[in-house]
Design a protein around this motif. Sequence first.
Motif, PDB file in Angstrom:
ATOM      1  N   UNK A 177      13.793  83.089  76.661  1.00 42.71           N
ATOM      2  CA  UNK A 177      13.541  82.186  75.421  1.00 42.71           C
ATOM      3  C   UNK A 177      12.151  82.423  75.027  1.00 42.71           C
ATOM      4  N   UNK A 178      11.887  81.991  73.988  1.00 36.15           N
ATOM      5  CA  UNK A 178      10.697  81.810  73.081  1.00 36.15           C
ATOM      6  C   UNK A 178      10.345  80.532  72.776  1.00 36.15           C
ATOM      7  N   UNK A 179       8.959  79.990  72.876  1.00 35.93           N
ATOM      8  CA  UNK A 179       8.833  78.423  72.787  1.00 35.93           C
ATOM      9  C   UNK A 179       7.833  78.295  71.606  1.00 35.93           C
ATOM     10  N   UNK A 180       8.085  77.584  70.797  1.00 38.11           N
ATOM     11  CA  UNK A 180       6.877  77.154  69.790  1.00 38.11           C
ATOM     12  C   UNK A 180       6.912  75.473  69.531  1.00 38.11           C
ATOM     13  N   UNK A 181       5.943  74.817  70.149  1.00 36.76           N
ATOM     14  CA  UNK A 181       6.108  73.417  69.983  1.00 36.76           C
ATOM     15  C   UNK A 181       7.306  72.898  70.509  1.00 36.76           C
ATOM     16  N   UNK A 182       8.266  72.216  69.706  1.00 36.65           N
ATOM     17  CA  UNK A 182       9.353  71.574  70.119  1.00 36.65           C
ATOM     18  C   UNK A 182      10.482  72.616  69.786  1.00 36.65           C
ATOM     19  N   UNK A 183      10.230  73.855  69.548  1.00 32.91           N
ATOM     20  CA  UNK A 183      11.191  74.601  69.062  1.00 32.91           C
ATOM     21  C   UNK A 183      11.416  75.678  70.325  1.00 32.91           C
ATOM     22  N   UNK A 184      12.584  76.011  70.662  1.00 34.51           N
ATOM     23  CA  UNK A 184      12.905  77.106  71.848  1.00 34.51           C
ATOM     24  C   UNK A 184      14.077  77.904  71.159  1.00 34.51           C
ATOM     25  N   UNK A 185      14.066  79.044  70.985  1.00 38.63           N
ATOM     26  CA  UNK A 185      14.784  79.998  70.441  1.00 38.63           C
ATOM     27  C   UNK A 185      15.142  80.961  71.545  1.00 38.63           C
ATOM     28  N   UNK A 186      16.473  81.100  71.715  1.00 40.96           N
ATOM     29  CA  UNK A 186      16.757  81.951  72.895  1.00 40.96           C
ATOM     30  C   UNK A 186      17.484  83.079  72.218  1.00 40.96           C
ATOM     31  N   UNK A 187      17.266  84.315  72.574  1.00 39.53           N
ATOM     32  CA  UNK A 187      17.908  85.521  71.757  1.00 39.53           C
ATOM     33  C   UNK A 187      18.998  86.143  72.676  1.00 39.53           C
ATOM     34  N   UNK A 188      20.096  86.326  71.543  1.00 42.39           N
ATOM     35  CA  UNK A 188      21.293  86.677  72.175  1.00 42.39           C
ATOM     36  C   UNK A 188      21.445  88.306  72.037  1.00 42.39           C
ATOM     37  N   UNK A 189      21.643  89.272  72.762  1.00 40.67           N
ATOM     38  CA  UNK A 189      21.735  90.655  72.591  1.00 40.67           C
ATOM     39  C   UNK A 189      23.201  90.992  72.849  1.00 40.67           C
ATOM     40  N   UNK A 190      23.436  92.118  71.881  1.00 41.45           N
ATOM     41  CA  UNK A 190      24.824  92.600  71.846  1.00 41.45           C
ATOM     42  C   UNK A 190      24.763  93.661  72.968  1.00 41.45           C
ATOM     43  N   UNK A 191      25.939  93.736  73.743  1.00 44.81           N
ATOM     44  CA  UNK A 191      26.035  94.867  74.715  1.00 44.81           C
ATOM     45  C   UNK A 191      26.344  96.183  74.235  1.00 44.81           C
ATOM     46  N   UNK A 192      27.458  95.980  73.357  1.00 41.92           N
ATOM     47  CA  UNK A 192      27.813  97.206  72.732  1.00 41.92           C
ATOM     48  C   UNK A 192      27.559  96.932  71.066  1.00 41.92           C
ATOM     49  N   UNK A 193      27.090  98.072  70.555  1.00 36.81           N
ATOM     50  CA  UNK A 193      26.718  97.874  68.970  1.00 36.81           C
ATOM     51  C   UNK A 193      28.021  98.610  68.404  1.00 36.81           C
ATOM     52  N   UNK A 194      28.676  98.077  67.624  1.00 40.10           N
ATOM     53  CA  UNK A 194      29.780  98.870  66.663  1.00 40.10           C
ATOM     54  C   UNK A 194      29.327  98.723  65.328  1.00 40.10           C
ATOM     55  N   UNK A 195      30.182  99.302  64.581  1.00 37.92           N
ATOM     56  CA  UNK A 195      29.740  99.565  62.965  1.00 37.92           C
ATOM     57  C   UNK A 195      31.013  98.792  61.985  1.00 37.92           C
ATOM     58  N   UNK A 196      32.119  98.369  62.717  1.00 41.71           N
ATOM     59  CA  UNK A 196      33.517  98.100  61.954  1.00 41.71           C
ATOM     60  C   UNK A 196      33.274  96.620  61.411  1.00 41.71           C
ATOM     61  N   UNK A 197      32.321  95.804  61.547  1.00 39.52           N
ATOM     62  CA  UNK A 197      32.324  94.589  61.340  1.00 39.52           C
ATOM     63  C   UNK A 197      30.729  94.469  60.596  1.00 39.52           C
ATOM     64  N   UNK A 198      30.544  93.922  59.342  1.00 34.25           N
ATOM     65  CA  UNK A 198      29.068  93.862  58.985  1.00 34.25           C
ATOM     66  C   UNK A 198      29.027  92.693  58.147  1.00 34.25           C
TER      67      UNK A 198
END
Length: 392
Positions: A24-45
């Motif tokens: 996660x990354x923290x700024x003051x009272x805000x914590x943002x946790x990045x979510x990463x996709x294991x397999x990148x597909x192109x059939x939904x955007x």
Amino acid sequence: MGARSPRLEALEALVLRGLEVAPSQVWGGVRIVPLLRKEIRQDLRLAKRSYGEDVMAVSLDGELLAPGIKYVSYVPHGLVVSWSTNGTAAAAFGTHLQARDGRRFGKGPSTVRVAHRMARREDKNSLRLLPLHLAMEGFLALHFGGPEVAWSEYSRRALSTGLDPRWEDAVLGSWIPGLDDALRVFEIHERQVGVLLFVAEALASAFVVPHPDDYRALHRTLLEDFYGTLIVHHGLHATTSRTEASIDDERVSSLADLRQGLAVMRAEWAAFHDEMSNGLLGKEVRSERIYRAGPFQLQRFATNLSPSEENHIGEAIVRETGELEYLKTFRLSAAQTRRAFLLSQLASQNWNLDATAVLLRHSKDELIRRLERSGFDYLLKEHVLQAARRRH
């Protein structure tokens, strides 16, 4: 969209299948946790469609301007979902943005857009949805019809129109202290497709999209989403702890040791964030299937609405293999949860006040007072309310 596929089941629990959690990354009272996709597909955007009106009224049944049930809110943007059914790349990003979407009324400083349905099919392989509003409309519609039996305690209005109108309060993400700065300065990872957003260590929202390019385009729409007023209060009066994870350099003597240390650190971060978000992730949900789009299914859901627990509503697109492709959630306040719980208990007893009071271990007067405190006093006749007040 076609008939529902037997292979696609409604959500039973919310799981981040197909995703991995980054530190996660923290700024003051805000914590943002990045979510990463294991397999990148192109059939939904996903693509953003901006609206410039002060208010949007959405017709939920019948014609656009005909009498009927309407959902009214500030709606700054919609999402256009494009997909393919054979695994090939979906339509080019943004090609559907100029499609006509409802009608605009008014001039100058005050304008209104009237649109049709929360999720509306636009062509063979595209759908427009109003993010979060799809989930909130389902929450507001919970037992919306009111009493089906003409019990003597209920007002004429309750018997004829149910809970109409029914409303809840929320505020824009731009009101959350520190969120604008956090979104501006935080790093976006190469495979990032979403975030878990915490304010003062309370899970405020989860947001996931299908493709990293979609996320980069929609990253700052978190400021346009709506959140509970309690989240803003947390942002004003609390800070976030800085939990550190590190690699023991004394145990590193090779690249293999470094990889092992990194894997252990990532596992520790994932466990920490799982614990922080256990009020939503992995929790049993009740879901409703809205649309099927080839191998994808759009659903909206709510947690169990227990007053003693953290509760969320939201919407998701799930691939037939179970991967979570789209997610957007809203954390209910304790008061919102209590209202929903009270309605569900009344509905379970066919809106009989005596039976519901027994179920909740209240006296009938206590139940009437509870309805009044929850803002549902308009459902009851005035003399019923007055008598309960006197006896109280």
